[in-house]
Each structure stands twice: as C-alpha cells, then as structure tokens.
Design a protein around this motif. Structure first.
Motif, PDB file in Angstrom:
ATOM      1  N   THR A 234      48.059  42.272  36.866  1.00  0.00           N
ATOM      2  CA  THR A 234      47.746  41.499  38.070  1.00  0.00           C
ATOM      3  C   THR A 234      46.719  42.225  38.936  1.00  0.00           C
ATOM      4  OG1 THR A 234      50.000  40.622  38.028  1.00  0.00           O
ATOM      5  CG2 THR A 234      48.740  40.330  40.059  1.00  0.00           C
TER       6      THR A 234
ATOM      7  N   LEU B 234      42.986  41.739  37.955  1.00  0.00           N
ATOM      8  CA  LEU B 234      42.361  40.418  38.056  1.00  0.00           C
ATOM      9  C   LEU B 234      41.510  40.311  39.318  1.00  0.00           C
ATOM     10  CD1 LEU B 234      45.402  38.165  37.021  1.00  0.00           C
ATOM     11  CD2 LEU B 234      43.511  38.924  35.570  1.00  0.00           C
ATOM     12  N   ASP B 235      40.527  39.427  39.247  1.00  0.00           N
ATOM     13  CA  ASP B 235      39.668  39.164  40.402  1.00  0.00           C
ATOM     14  C   ASP B 235      40.348  38.105  41.267  1.00  0.00           C
ATOM     15  OD1 ASP B 235      37.699  38.794  42.225  1.00  0.00           O
ATOM     16  OD2 ASP B 235      36.159  38.121  40.826  1.00  0.00           O
ATOM     17  N   LYS B 236      40.915  38.517  42.380  1.00  0.00           N
ATOM     18  CA  LYS B 236      41.661  37.583  43.241  1.00  0.00           C
ATOM     19  C   LYS B 236      40.749  36.534  43.862  1.00  0.00           C
ATOM     20  CE  LYS B 236      45.376  40.142  42.748  1.00  0.00           C
ATOM     21  NZ  LYS B 236      44.774  41.350  42.153  1.00  0.00           N
ATOM     22  N   ASP B 237      39.526  36.908  44.251  1.00  0.00           N
ATOM     23  CA  ASP B 237      38.622  35.946  44.880  1.00  0.00           C
ATOM     24  C   ASP B 237      38.278  34.803  43.932  1.00  0.00           C
ATOM     25  OD1 ASP B 237      38.645  37.521  47.133  1.00  0.00           O
ATOM     26  OD2 ASP B 237      36.846  38.652  46.540  1.00  0.00           O
ATOM     27  N   GLU B 238      38.076  35.137  42.673  1.00  0.00           N
ATOM     28  CA  GLU B 238      37.743  34.082  41.704  1.00  0.00           C
ATOM     29  C   GLU B 238      38.930  33.144  41.503  1.00  0.00           C
ATOM     30  OE1 GLU B 238      35.561  31.832  39.128  1.00  0.00           O
ATOM     31  OE2 GLU B 238      34.887  33.494  40.414  1.00  0.00           O
ATOM     32  N   LEU B 239      40.130  33.684  41.507  1.00  0.00           N
ATOM     33  CA  LEU B 239      41.319  32.844  41.364  1.00  0.00           C
ATOM     34  C   LEU B 239      41.488  31.926  42.582  1.00  0.00           C
ATOM     35  CD1 LEU B 239      43.879  35.428  39.929  1.00  0.00           C
ATOM     36  CD2 LEU B 239      42.725  33.590  38.689  1.00  0.00           C
ATOM     37  N   ILE B 240      41.216  32.453  43.773  1.00  0.00           N
ATOM     38  CA  ILE B 240      41.343  31.637  44.986  1.00  0.00           C
ATOM     39  C   ILE B 240      40.323  30.511  44.991  1.00  0.00           C
ATOM     40  CG2 ILE B 240      41.074  31.682  47.499  1.00  0.00           C
ATOM     41  CD1 ILE B 240      42.231  34.527  47.428  1.00  0.00           C
ATOM     42  N   ARG B 241      39.084  30.814  44.577  1.00  0.00           N
ATOM     43  CA  ARG B 241      38.064  29.764  44.528  1.00  0.00           C
ATOM     44  C   ARG B 241      38.431  28.688  43.513  1.00  0.00           C
ATOM     45  NH1 ARG B 241      34.520  34.260  45.250  1.00  0.00           N
ATOM     46  NH2 ARG B 241      34.346  34.477  42.980  1.00  0.00           N
ATOM     47  N   ALA B 242      38.950  29.096  42.354  1.00  0.00           N
ATOM     48  CA  ALA B 242      39.339  28.106  41.345  1.00  0.00           C
ATOM     49  C   ALA B 242      40.502  27.253  41.832  1.00  0.00           C
ATOM     50  CB  ALA B 242      39.713  28.822  40.043  1.00  0.00           C
ATOM     51  N   PHE B 243      41.468  27.883  42.541  1.00  0.00           N
ATOM     52  CA  PHE B 243      42.606  27.135  43.065  1.00  0.00           C
ATOM     53  C   PHE B 243      42.173  26.161  44.159  1.00  0.00           C
ATOM     54  CE2 PHE B 243      46.188  26.656  46.009  1.00  0.00           C
ATOM     55  CZ  PHE B 243      47.166  26.200  45.127  1.00  0.00           C
TER      56      PHE B 243
END
Length: 275
Positions: free
Chosen positions: A253, A256-265
């Motif tokens: 965990t 992982l790139d948290k910013d990319e996950l937030i943008r995708a979500f």
C-alpha cells in the motif's frame, strides 16, 4: 537448565514468525534443536550444575540438592541384615536427575518432535525441488522418478513423467544464478515459460504457497479487531475485506501512488455533466 533449553528454542520461535522463512531452512534449524536437546539430555546436567554453583557462590547460598524425607523403614526381622545395601540407596543428585532433569528434557524433545512432525512429511515430499542443487542431486542419483511419482500420488495435480522431463531440462536450461525453487519459479513466469514447464510451475507454486505457520492468519484476525470497532458496526463484508487487505499488505500500500488513485476514483464518482 531452562535458560539453556529456551535459548535454543527461542531462535526457532523467532524464525517461525519471519514471513520469508521457508520449510527447508526451518527443517534444518529444528533438526539442530533436536540434536542439541538429545546431547543436552546426556551431558547437560553437569554444565547446569557448574552454572548453578557459580550463581550460588555469587549469591552466597549453599550449593546443595533439595532432599525430601524418605518412607519410614520397615521393621526388620532378626534374620535380615541390619545394614542396607549401599547400591540400593539413591543420592540427592541422582534423584534430581531422575525426577526433574530427565522428564524436563524429554518433554522438550517430545513436544518439538510432535510439533514439527507434519513439516517433516511435507519436506520429504517437496524437498528435492527446494533448491537447484537438490534437483541436480535427484537427477544424478536416479531418485527423481520416485520423488515425482510421490508428488503425483499425493497431490494429483501433476504428471510424474512430464515432471521428470521438465526438472531434468530446467537443471540444464535455467541460468545457474537461479539457485532456489522460488527464483526458478520467478524465472519461468518472468520469461513466460509456463508452457514449457507446466508441471514444474504447479509443483513449485504448491510448495511456495503452503504456510510454515499460522502466524499470518493470526495477525490477520488481530487486524480485524482493530478495523471493525463499535463505531463501524454498519460496515459491510466487502468494505471490511478491502480495508483488512490494505492493512495487512501495508508495505504494498505504501508503494502505491495515492494521488493517481484519488484522481481515478474522483473520475468515476463525479456528478458534473460534460457539455
């Protein structure tokens, strides 16, 4: 005595809790502990006496074995000898060895042997593919066919004849730097050679996925207690499983790139209408 015994057992106990430990390493370490306990049963009392004597001198205490009053002697007839045979009397040291030392060490040996009995069976089944040297030794000693037949009989997921051919080819074809079964399995998947070694990849996967202990499962249960508290009583099973997996695999965990996950979500959940 307890310090000498638990000092050796503690090393294996810590090794059991290590995630990357393999059964081949554990088999060697457990064998060493059993060997130590058997040797300690024969010669350990004298060394324990020496340590206890040093401690007693430092604490200014008398170095004596505890004695208990024996049974009251029976009344002898005038025709029986009045003096008992000295060979039949038991000294306090021998009594301590018989009643305390030997039962303690024998209990440790029995418990260790029974605890790892299943591990010995598993190691006997997969031991010839744990390392490249073991595979090569099985090929050269003509025991490979018998070992592969045991795996087919026990698991039924592989073909023994094909597994013999695949191991013989892998020993020669796979680079020498791939020394362990895990590295060989990674090499097969990294170079997309599963079609060439289907049975070997199955056997290696089965060998690698069998846990050494249930420590990982116990840690997972402990994580659930921290995640689902009384404040999260309405949490559903899907969300609980997802949070538990994130918590257990925290090392993955963090990478992982948290910013990319937030943008995708946010792209999936936004309510703006695009004109």
């Amino acid at each position: 005595m307890w310090y000498n015994i638990l000092h050796e057992v503690d090393h294996v106990s810590k090794l059991l809790q290590s995630p990357p430990v393999g059964i081949d390493v554990l088999q060697y370490e457990v064998g060493y502990v059993l060997k130590f306990l058997k040797e300690y049963r024969e010669n350990g009392l004298s060394s324990a006496q020496t340590d206890a004597r040093d401690m007693a001198e430092e604490l200014e205490m008398p170095m004596v074995f505890p004695t208990t009053p024996g049974p009251k002697p029976k009344r002898q007839s005038p025709y029986e000898p009045q003096n008992p045979d000295p060979s039949l009397t038991v000294t306090p040291e021998e009594k301590f060895r018989r009643d305390v030392f030997l039962p303690l060490v024998n209990s440790a040996i029995t418990g260790t042997s029974e605890r790892f009995k299943l591990m010995e069976t598993f190691h006997g089944l997969f031991g010839f593919i744990y390392r490249r040297e073991e595979m090569k030794r099985a090929v050269e000693s003509y025991t490979l066919k018998e070992s592969c037949a045991d795996i087919e009989k026990t698991l039924g997921d592989v073909d023994a004849e094909d597994l013999v051919r695949e191991i013989s080819a892998a020993v020669t074809a796979v680079p020498a730097k791939e020394t362990t079964g895990l590295k060989i399995l990674s090499y097969i998947y990294r170079n997309r050679l599963v079609e060439l070694y289907p049975n070997l990849s199955i056997a290696l996967r089965l060998m690698m996925t069998v846990p050494v202990t249930v420590a990982s499962g116990e840690r997972s249960s402990s994580r659930l207690k921290l995640i689902k508290t009384h404040l999260r009583s309405t949490m559903l099973q899907e969300q609980l499983s997802a949070l538990a997996q994130i918590s257990i695999e925290h090392e993955v965990t963090k990478s992982l790139d948290k910013d990319e996950l937030i943008r995708a979500f946010s792209a999936l959940k936004h309510r703006r209408v695009d004109f």
